[in-house]
Design an enzyme around this catalytic site. Sequence first.
Site, PDB file in Angstrom:
ATOM      1  N   HIS A 308       0.857  -1.192   0.000  1.00  0.00           N
ATOM      2  CA  HIS A 308       0.000   0.000   0.000  1.00  0.00           C
ATOM      3  C   HIS A 308       0.890   1.237   0.000  1.00  0.00           C
ATOM      4  O   HIS A 308       1.947   1.250   0.620  1.00  0.00           O
ATOM      5  CB  HIS A 308      -0.888   0.001   1.255  1.00  0.00           C
ATOM      6  N   ASP A 365      -7.927  -5.279  -0.097  1.00  0.00           N
ATOM      7  CA  ASP A 365      -8.409  -6.142  -1.186  1.00  0.00           C
ATOM      8  C   ASP A 365      -8.037  -7.608  -1.015  1.00  0.00           C
ATOM      9  O   ASP A 365      -8.489  -8.447  -1.792  1.00  0.00           O
ATOM     10  CB  ASP A 365      -7.832  -5.634  -2.516  1.00  0.00           C
TER      11      ASP A 365
HETATM   12  C1  SDX Z   1      -6.250   0.029  -2.856  1.00  0.00           C
HETATM   13  O1  SDX Z   1      -4.479   4.561  -1.988  1.00  0.00           O
HETATM   14  C2  SDX Z   1      -5.430   3.935  -1.340  1.00  0.00           C
HETATM   15  O2  SDX Z   1      -5.814   4.286  -0.262  1.00  0.00           O
HETATM   16  C3  SDX Z   1      -5.993   2.724  -2.069  1.00  0.00           C
HETATM   17  C4  SDX Z   1      -6.993   1.863  -1.313  1.00  0.00           C
HETATM   18  C5  SDX Z   1      -8.275   2.617  -1.046  1.00  0.00           C
HETATM   19  O3  SDX Z   1      -8.983   2.215  -0.103  1.00  0.00           O
HETATM   20  O4  SDX Z   1      -8.622   3.529  -1.836  1.00  0.00           O
HETATM   21  O5  SDX Z   1      -6.427   1.439  -0.099  1.00  0.00           O
HETATM   22  C6  SDX Z   1      -7.393   0.628  -2.127  1.00  0.00           C
HETATM   23  O6  SDX Z   1      -6.047   0.381  -3.990  1.00  0.00           O
HETATM   24  C7  SDX Z   1      -5.355  -0.953  -2.157  1.00  0.00           C
HETATM   25  C8  SDX Z   1      -4.146  -1.430  -3.056  1.00  0.00           C
HETATM   26  C9  SDX Z   1      -4.652  -2.531  -3.997  1.00  0.00           C
HETATM   27  N1  SDX Z   1      -3.608  -2.876  -4.971  1.00  0.00           N
HETATM   28  C10 SDX Z   1      -2.948  -4.072  -4.894  1.00  0.00           C
HETATM   29  O7  SDX Z   1      -3.103  -4.890  -3.993  1.00  0.00           O
HETATM   30  C11 SDX Z   1      -2.005  -4.328  -6.065  1.00  0.00           C
HETATM   31  C12 SDX Z   1      -0.677  -4.908  -5.543  1.00  0.00           C
HETATM   32  N2  SDX Z   1       0.004  -3.819  -4.797  1.00  0.00           N
HETATM   33  C13 SDX Z   1       1.022  -3.069  -5.530  1.00  0.00           C
HETATM   34  O8  SDX Z   1       0.771  -2.905  -6.882  1.00  0.00           O
HETATM   35  C14 SDX Z   1       1.486  -1.826  -4.748  1.00  0.00           C
HETATM   36  O9  SDX Z   1       1.752  -2.229  -3.479  1.00  0.00           O
HETATM   37  C15 SDX Z   1       0.581  -0.613  -4.686  1.00  0.00           C
HETATM   38  C16 SDX Z   1       0.122  -0.186  -6.034  1.00  0.00           C
HETATM   39  C17 SDX Z   1      -0.604  -0.873  -3.833  1.00  0.00           C
HETATM   40  C18 SDX Z   1       1.397   0.518  -4.047  1.00  0.00           C
HETATM   41  O10 SDX Z   1       2.359   0.880  -4.955  1.00  0.00           O
HETATM   42  P1  SDX Z   1       3.538   1.880  -4.530  1.00  0.00           P
HETATM   43  O11 SDX Z   1       3.259   2.623  -3.287  1.00  0.00           O
HETATM   44  O12 SDX Z   1       3.886   2.649  -5.763  1.00  0.00           O
HETATM   45  O13 SDX Z   1       4.670   0.888  -4.114  1.00  0.00           O
HETATM   46  P2  SDX Z   1       5.957   0.673  -4.960  1.00  0.00           P
HETATM   47  O14 SDX Z   1       5.563   0.214  -6.311  1.00  0.00           O
HETATM   48  O15 SDX Z   1       6.794   1.897  -4.830  1.00  0.00           O
HETATM   49  O16 SDX Z   1       6.613  -0.562  -4.179  1.00  0.00           O
HETATM   50  C19 SDX Z   1       7.722  -0.372  -3.322  1.00  0.00           C
HETATM   51  C20 SDX Z   1       8.505  -1.669  -3.442  1.00  0.00           C
HETATM   52  C21 SDX Z   1       8.925  -1.977  -4.898  1.00  0.00           C
HETATM   53  O17 SDX Z   1      10.057  -2.797  -4.842  1.00  0.00           O
HETATM   54  P3  SDX Z   1      11.536  -2.077  -5.013  1.00  0.00           P
HETATM   55  O18 SDX Z   1      11.471  -1.250  -6.272  1.00  0.00           O
HETATM   56  O19 SDX Z   1      11.694  -1.230  -3.744  1.00  0.00           O
HETATM   57  O20 SDX Z   1      12.516  -3.228  -5.098  1.00  0.00           O
HETATM   58  O21 SDX Z   1       7.667  -2.773  -3.047  1.00  0.00           O
HETATM   59  C22 SDX Z   1       7.471  -3.641  -4.149  1.00  0.00           C
HETATM   60  C23 SDX Z   1       7.808  -2.837  -5.403  1.00  0.00           C
HETATM   61  O22 SDX Z   1       8.219  -3.709  -6.452  1.00  0.00           O
HETATM   62  N3  SDX Z   1       6.064  -4.031  -4.120  1.00  0.00           N
HETATM   63  C24 SDX Z   1       5.624  -5.260  -4.330  1.00  0.00           C
HETATM   64  C25 SDX Z   1       4.235  -5.196  -4.133  1.00  0.00           C
HETATM   65  N4  SDX Z   1       3.888  -3.946  -3.824  1.00  0.00           N
HETATM   66  C26 SDX Z   1       5.015  -3.219  -3.819  1.00  0.00           C
HETATM   67  N5  SDX Z   1       6.265  -6.404  -4.664  1.00  0.00           N
HETATM   68  C27 SDX Z   1       5.483  -7.503  -4.799  1.00  0.00           C
HETATM   69  N6  SDX Z   1       4.159  -7.531  -4.624  1.00  0.00           N
HETATM   70  C28 SDX Z   1       3.499  -6.389  -4.298  1.00  0.00           C
HETATM   71  N7  SDX Z   1       2.179  -6.395  -4.125  1.00  0.00           N
END
Ligand code: SDX
Length: 431
Positions: A308, A365
């Site tokens: 998140h 989710d």
């Molecule tokens: C919702 O914003 C809100 O409040 C949203 C929400 C709401 O109520 O409105 O809470 C609802 O949208 C919840 C999120 C649902 N999405 C998912 O579950 C999809 C999977 N999650 C990821 O795509 C991600 O965690 C996000 C999109 C939720 C957040 O993305 P960020 O903040 O841009 O995180 P990031 O991409 O900068 O990640 C930081 C690191 C990265 O690795 P490095 O580059 O540091 O090596 O964490 C890794 C990412 O690759 N990472 C993950 C991951 N999420 C982040 N690696 C594997 N699996 C994941 N799910």
Amino acid sequence: MTKNTVTVTDNATGKSVDFPVRESVHGPSVLEIGSLYKEFGYFTYDPAFTSTASCQSKITYIDGENGVLLHRGYPIEQLAERSSFLEVAHLLVHRTLPKKSNLDEFRATIKKHMLLNQGILNFFNGFHYDAHPMAMLTAVVSSLSAFYHDRIDISDAYHREQIAIRIIAKMASIAAAAYKHMCGHPVVYPSNQLSYCGNLLNMLFSMPTEQYEVNPIAEKALDQLFILHADHEQNASTSTVRMAGSTGTNPFAAIASGCAALWGPSHGGANESVINMLNEIGSVDNIQKYIDKAKDPNDPFRLMGFGHRVYKSFDPRAKIIRQTCHEVLEALGINDAKLELAMRLEEIALQDEYFVERNLYPNVDFYSGLIYKALGIPTQFFTVMFAIGRTPGWVAQWMEMLADPEQRISRPRQTYRGPSQRDYVEEFQRG
Ligand code: SDX
């Protein structure tokens, strides 16, 4: 107490300017940098808005480090346990927990507006039966702007409240009509004898061929899920509604833009992706393989329902939903292997340093789809359920934005990285 300031110094020119700090009631204070361009000729650059506050708001507060979520100051755990979805909707839209008489009136007014104009129902005839329900929801919510446009004045607070009632009421009916279209079954009209969630279940699942009884377990589970999805500060879809609304556009069109943003798998579409991911993983034996894929920087696979932008600890909503998931499946006598799989996946991921050092925890989710599935809701429909829950938040944030004297049309700037200015080349002179 003198106002704090932050001094910005341009080392190229030696110019220094103090920018005022505005305190927040909870959470980080903000640096008022609106005059940065005038003072220094620079824009700030924060493409994912990781350090940017787009507005001031009194609706929802999130403390990502400690897993705190408050709606108008009330903790989500207390609201989920003791309130109801329409009471939370009233809290978000009208700023207060209502007296019983006010809540009864709010509930009755919403029920009255759940009936859709027949012309709106006709739009579904244009969709293939297998159209994604979020495509149908986004389109038909936007079509409300064709029915409610000339008679609404968004500068009038009473009109804004009427719009809030209408969209909260009609989102559920449009969702149910989309489901009936997917099934090829006749639309079921709302009944004033049923609760909001009872109406939704009846409009989704009742058939003209037999009596339908609303299951109170399903009704209560839906009501709690909608509370848990009601608002969440300046997430992508809410920010989209605010930006669209800042142009003064029709509010139903602005809410439709929120539906469009929510649909993405990185946002509200994740609940559908979680179930698809669990289906792909298939068994506990395959979990490590998918954990490794999620950790592989060269593999686009991500653990859906994990991570998140704000929560760097457990999403408080995920904790509540996980508990409700157990209770609902037990009460309905459902033994879903996917719940066991999801729990083992959570356990293994949270012991893996990749997830721990990145503070990746289950989000709202991760478990919600398992409850929707237990209630007989198809996977493609999960994000539609999220949209129903989020509608009070979207419209409350839209109302707040319009009433905020500091809000003007949202118009970000950019850093231009394209070609330098050059002259037009006639076609015969092009290489
Ligand atoms: C919702 O914003 C809100 O409040 C949203 C929400 C709401 O109520 O409105 O809470 C609802 O949208 C919840 C999120 C649902 N999405 C998912 O579950 C999809 C999977 N999650 C990821 O795509 C991600 O965690 C996000 C999109 C939720 C957040 O993305 P960020 O903040 O841009 O995180 P990031 O991409 O900068 O990640 C930081 C690191 C990265 O690795 P490095 O580059 O540091 O090596 O964490 C890794 C990412 O690759 N990472 C993950 C991951 N999420 C982040 N690696 C594997 N699996 C994941 N799910």
